[in-house]
Design an enzyme around this catalytic site. Structure first.
Site, PDB file in Angstrom:
ATOM      1  N   GLY A  12      14.008  81.441  25.349  1.00 25.49           N
ATOM      2  CA  GLY A  12      13.379  82.518  24.600  1.00 25.49           C
ATOM      3  C   GLY A  12      13.623  83.867  25.242  1.00 25.49           C
ATOM      4  N   ASP A  37      11.161  69.541  26.559  1.00 22.23           N
ATOM      5  CA  ASP A  37      10.200  69.592  25.459  1.00 22.23           C
ATOM      6  C   ASP A  37       8.805  69.457  26.059  1.00 22.23           C
ATOM      7  OD1 ASP A  37       8.589  69.240  23.272  1.00 22.23           O
ATOM      8  OD2 ASP A  37       9.684  67.529  22.449  1.00 22.23           O
ATOM      9  N   ALA A  69       6.346  78.376  23.840  1.00 22.87           N
ATOM     10  CA  ALA A  69       5.286  78.600  22.855  1.00 22.87           C
ATOM     11  C   ALA A  69       5.826  78.430  21.448  1.00 22.87           C
ATOM     12  CB  ALA A  69       4.687  79.996  23.016  1.00 22.87           C
ATOM     13  N   THR A  71       5.671  80.270  18.274  1.00 22.85           N
ATOM     14  CA  THR A  71       5.327  81.659  17.964  1.00 22.85           C
ATOM     15  C   THR A  71       5.547  82.049  16.504  1.00 22.85           C
ATOM     16  OG1 THR A  71       7.529  82.388  18.664  1.00 22.85           O
ATOM     17  CG2 THR A  71       5.775  82.432  20.323  1.00 22.85           C
ATOM     18  N   TYR A 134      -2.206  80.235  14.924  1.00 23.26           N
ATOM     19  CA  TYR A 134      -1.506  80.557  16.172  1.00 23.26           C
ATOM     20  C   TYR A 134      -2.502  80.949  17.254  1.00 23.26           C
ATOM     21  CZ  TYR A 134       1.214  83.373  19.479  1.00 23.26           C
ATOM     22  OH  TYR A 134       1.763  83.910  20.620  1.00 23.26           O
ATOM     23  N   TRP A 159       2.892  91.762  21.444  1.00 27.70           N
ATOM     24  CA  TRP A 159       3.918  92.592  20.802  1.00 27.70           C
ATOM     25  C   TRP A 159       5.216  92.613  21.618  1.00 27.70           C
ATOM     26  CZ3 TRP A 159       2.126  97.497  17.765  1.00 27.70           C
ATOM     27  CH2 TRP A 159       1.035  97.184  16.954  1.00 27.70           C
TER      28      TRP A 159
END
Length: 296
Positions: A12, A37, A69, A71, A134, A159
């Site tokens: 990510g 995982d 996560a 997301t 979430y 953010w």
């Protein structure tokens, strides 16, 4: 102090920056979800065990920074079971494995655990009240980590944007080149955070945790300084692109309905980070300028 850091979620945008920004003497192993995982107990136990063994062999201290996560905020509304598996069950198993091997754990969480109806920046001790699937699953993940018995810290942020993956900054840059005008919600306020700056802060915390000098407070908030609405943020992005920011028009959340309820106000106070004697992140405007400068 030499460190060996395991970063679940390494593919990510935050995971990539954690690997890229590690200082000399910091060995980062950053597997993506295809390699590790976090919903697989066997894989998690093996990964933490391998981390502890690797650190012992090279004379360093092991630390886990969990950047894995689920997301997809809107998708989670209809896929909460999967979101819970990644955001709550995964951290629970990870924390248990860290506790058994005496490995410090830093778990990344989110501003979405708050209801978003505040009028001043949220402190770590403020009451939670997530209003989305979430947010609920991330709050459950925090509880799992903090109740595990592991030497652990929860770091809330929000953010996020980085050079890899998809994010708001990249979306605005793409739309700037394809639309004469666009409308962006102006009634949601938060703290934009460049993943490179967050990664530096997390690595600083990891070094402290590995040295046995981790902060007494177990929940910390870490974002770039200041706050802005999504519309204001979009206008700042346009300015960085050399485009006219007035092409971004304000709209309300009601005019842009989404499956998941977003917090109207999710600014996180930097006080806990500063009080822990960790380096404060620079203002969001400076971080955004540096983000674009790195691309030039």
């Amino acid at each position: 102090m030499p460190l060996t850091v395991l970063v679940p979620g390494g593919s990510g945008q935050l995971g990539r920056d954690l690997a890229a920004l590690a200082a000399p003497g910091v060995d980062v192993v950053a597997p993506g979800s295809a390699e590790l995982d976090v919903t697989s107990t066997g894989q998690v136990l093996a990964a933490v065990g391998a981390l502890a063994d690797r650190a012992r062999e090279n004379g360093s201290s092991p630390v886990v920074i969990n950047a894995a996560a689920y997301t997809a905020v809107d998708q989670a509304e209809t896929d909460e079971e999967r979101a819970f598996a990644v955001n709550a069950d995964g951290p629970r198993v990870l924390a248990a494995a860290c506790a058994s091997r005496q490995v410090p754990l830093i778990h990344v969480s989110t501003d979405y655990v708050f209801p978003g109806d505040a009028s001043k920046p949220y402190e770590p001790s403020d009451e939670l009240g997530p209003r989305s699937a979430y947010g609920r699953t991330k709050a459950a993940g925090e509880d799992a980590v903090l109740g595990s018995g592991a030497s652990s810290w929860v770091v809330r942020t929000g953010w996020l944007y980085g050079h890899s993956g998809s994010n708001f900054v990249k979306t605005m840059a793409r739309l700037e080149s394809s639309r004469p005008e666009l409308s962006v919600v102006d009634d949601q306020v938060g703290g934009p955070t460049w993943t490179a700056d967050l990664a530096s802060g997390l690595l600083e915390l990891a070094s402290r945790a590995a040295a046995g000098d981790g902060p007494e407070r177990r929940i910390l908030h870490c974002t770039n300084g200041g706050s802005v609405s999504w519309c204001g943020f979009a206008r700042a992005i346009f300015s960085q692109l050399g485009a006219d920011p007035s092409r971004v028009k304000p709209c309300t959340s009601a005019e842009y309905p989404q499956a998941a309820t977003r917090p109207a106000y999710s600014v996180l106070s930097p006080a806990s980070w500063k009080e822990a004697w960790l380096t404060p992140l620079r203002p969001w405007e400076e971080a955004l300028a540096a983000y674009f400068e790195a691309d030039r």
